[in-house]
Design an enzyme around this catalytic site. Structure first.
Site, mmCIF file in Angstrom:
data_model
loop_
_atom_site.group_PDB
_atom_site.id
_atom_site.type_symbol
_atom_site.label_atom_id
_atom_site.label_comp_id
_atom_site.label_asym_id
_atom_site.label_seq_id
_atom_site.Cartn_x
_atom_site.Cartn_y
_atom_site.Cartn_z
ATOM 1 N N CYS A 34 -20.793 -30.586 -17.806
ATOM 2 C CA CYS A 34 -19.814 -29.754 -17.087
ATOM 3 C C CYS A 34 -20.514 -28.760 -16.163
ATOM 4 C CB CYS A 34 -18.866 -29.044 -18.053
ATOM 5 S SG CYS A 34 -19.546 -27.605 -18.887
ATOM 6 N N PHE A 80 -28.455 -24.506 -26.479
ATOM 7 C CA PHE A 80 -28.168 -23.888 -25.186
ATOM 8 C C PHE A 80 -26.713 -24.053 -24.764
ATOM 9 C CE2 PHE A 80 -32.708 -25.124 -24.614
ATOM 10 C CZ PHE A 80 -33.247 -23.892 -24.281
ATOM 11 N N TYR A 149 -17.946 -13.407 -22.192
ATOM 12 C CA TYR A 149 -19.226 -14.125 -22.318
ATOM 13 C C TYR A 149 -20.163 -13.371 -23.266
ATOM 14 C CZ TYR A 149 -24.057 -15.294 -21.329
ATOM 15 O OH TYR A 149 -25.386 -15.606 -21.480
ATOM 16 N N ASN A 199 -25.700 -15.823 -9.973
ATOM 17 C CA ASN A 199 -26.931 -15.072 -10.195
ATOM 18 C C ASN A 199 -27.675 -14.824 -8.885
ATOM 19 O OD1 ASN A 199 -26.417 -15.044 -12.970
ATOM 20 N ND2 ASN A 199 -27.384 -17.046 -13.241
ATOM 21 N N ALA A 216 -24.550 -10.314 -0.737
ATOM 22 C CA ALA A 216 -23.922 -9.016 -1.020
ATOM 23 C C ALA A 216 -24.729 -8.319 -2.106
ATOM 24 C CB ALA A 216 -22.476 -9.208 -1.469
ATOM 25 N N ARG A 292 -20.110 -3.228 -8.763
ATOM 26 C CA ARG A 292 -19.172 -4.029 -9.562
ATOM 27 C C ARG A 292 -18.897 -3.307 -10.875
ATOM 28 N NH1 ARG A 292 -22.139 -9.835 -9.363
ATOM 29 N NH2 ARG A 292 -23.741 -8.491 -10.269
ATOM 30 N N ASP A 295 -21.374 -3.175 -14.240
ATOM 31 C CA ASP A 295 -22.806 -3.335 -13.971
ATOM 32 C C ASP A 295 -23.557 -2.067 -14.385
ATOM 33 O OD1 ASP A 295 -22.654 -5.882 -13.033
ATOM 34 O OD2 ASP A 295 -23.066 -5.406 -10.934
#
EC number: 5.1.3.2
Length: 338
Positions: A34, A80, A149, A199, A216, A292, A295
């Site tokens: 995926c 993983f 996550y 990333n 950005a 953001r 962060d």
């Protein structure tokens, strides 16, 4: 050793499989593709110098995992497999908990049934949350991760810790890594994000080859040397070596073994941009954007425990991370073939 690598065709998994094969281990890869492509498999075999077995399947398929563990007489599992985009996890929390938490439950249930009790888990520095001190040390209490996550990684750590407490013969390594970047030095294997990269380094690489217009940079008013966020970047080859060393040294050594895998130094976003510009020989187009939510200004690893107990430390610099990424991206501007 005979090793099952879940998510073994992904970015970190594929580089780890190469190192395992080069070290003489037998490797079985389980991946549902995926987040990766089948075309990486012959590259793993060529660079590893040995044929890995590939099984296309889902980590949540407990019967399939049980079959693999029995049929291949697996000694140890490196885990993983999972979804890994922080932003996407906020929009799709159920998918993340299902894949990352439920998937791990299915895996360890199959391992228990097959009496396989060596596990290396791909965790993350996100489990620390926002700590008052840096660098991050393994003895710090885990924090409150900002995203589903990060929460899924922490949940899995807690589940595995409870499992080992109930069944002390298990050897479980929780490898908390920081920001993996770079690519295999051959230029034939690297990070190939599906869609827009989440990333920094792969995004910069795509700007450099013309796939993206501009990078950005989120926030230039942090309390850091140049105002941009500071992170600990680790070369994927050093990270792969860390998994192999942990597997070899901790096999059948009961306990929960927690290690930070990082460079132990912080680099700012502009440090990474400048290193990449030097590697590719041209300026990287970037612009500043607002911070953001969630962060952190700066964090990096204290990796001295892995050095002390596993004799593992990073050997590759930020410049090498940029050079190897550029070597991969310039040779394969569209990533792997389908």
């Amino acid at each position: 050793m005979r090793v099952l690598v879940t998510g073994g065709s992904g970015y970190i998994g594929s580089h780890t499989c190469v190192q395992l094969l080069q070290n003489g281990h037998d490797v079985v890869i389980l991946d549902n593709l995926c987040n990766s492509k089948r075309s990486v498999l012959p590259v793993i075999e060529r660079l590893g110098g040995k044929h890995p077995t590939f099984v296309e399947g889902d980590i949540r398929n407990e019967a399939l995992i049980t079959e693999i563990l029995h049929d291949h007489a697996i000694d140890t599992v490196i885990h993983f497999a999972g979804l890994k985009a922080v932003g996407e996890s906020v929009a799709k929390p159920l998918e993340y908990y299902d894949n990352n938490v439920n998937g791990t439950l299915r895996l360890v249930s199959a391992m228990r049934a097959a009496n396989v009790k060596n596990l290396i888990f791909s965790s993350s520095a996100t489990v620390y949350g926002d700590q008052p001190k840096i660098p991050y040390v393994e003895s710090f209490p885990t924090g409150t991760p900002q995203s589903p996550y990060g929460k899924s990684k922490l949940m899995v750590e807690q589940i595995l810790t409870d499992l080992q407490k109930a069944q002390p013969e298990w050897s479980i390594a929780l490898l908390r890594y920081f920001n993996p970047v770079g690519a295999h030095p051959s230029g034939d294997m690297g990070e190939d994000p599906q869609g827009i990269p989440n990333n920094l380094m792969p995004y910069i690489a795509q700007v450099a080859v013309g796939r993206r217009e501009s990078l950005a940079v989120f926030g230039n008013d942090y309390p850091t040397e140049d105002g941009t966020g500071v992170r600990d970047y680790i070369h994927v080859m050093d990270l792969a070596d860390g998994h192999v060393v942990a597997m070899e040294k901790l096999a059948d050594k009961s306990g929960v073994h927690i290690y930070n895998l990082g460079a132990g130094v912080g680099s700012s976003v502009l440090d990474v941009v400048n290193a990449f510009s030097k590697a590719c020989g041209k300026p990287i187009n970037y612009h500043f954007a607002p911070r953001r939510d969630g962060d952190l200004p700066a964090y990096w690893a204290d990796a001295s425990k892995a050095d002390r107990e596993l004799n593992w430390r990073v050997t590759r610099t930020l410049d090498e991370m940029a050079q190897d990424t550029w070597h991969w991206q310039s040779r394969h501007p569209q990533g792997y073939s389908d």
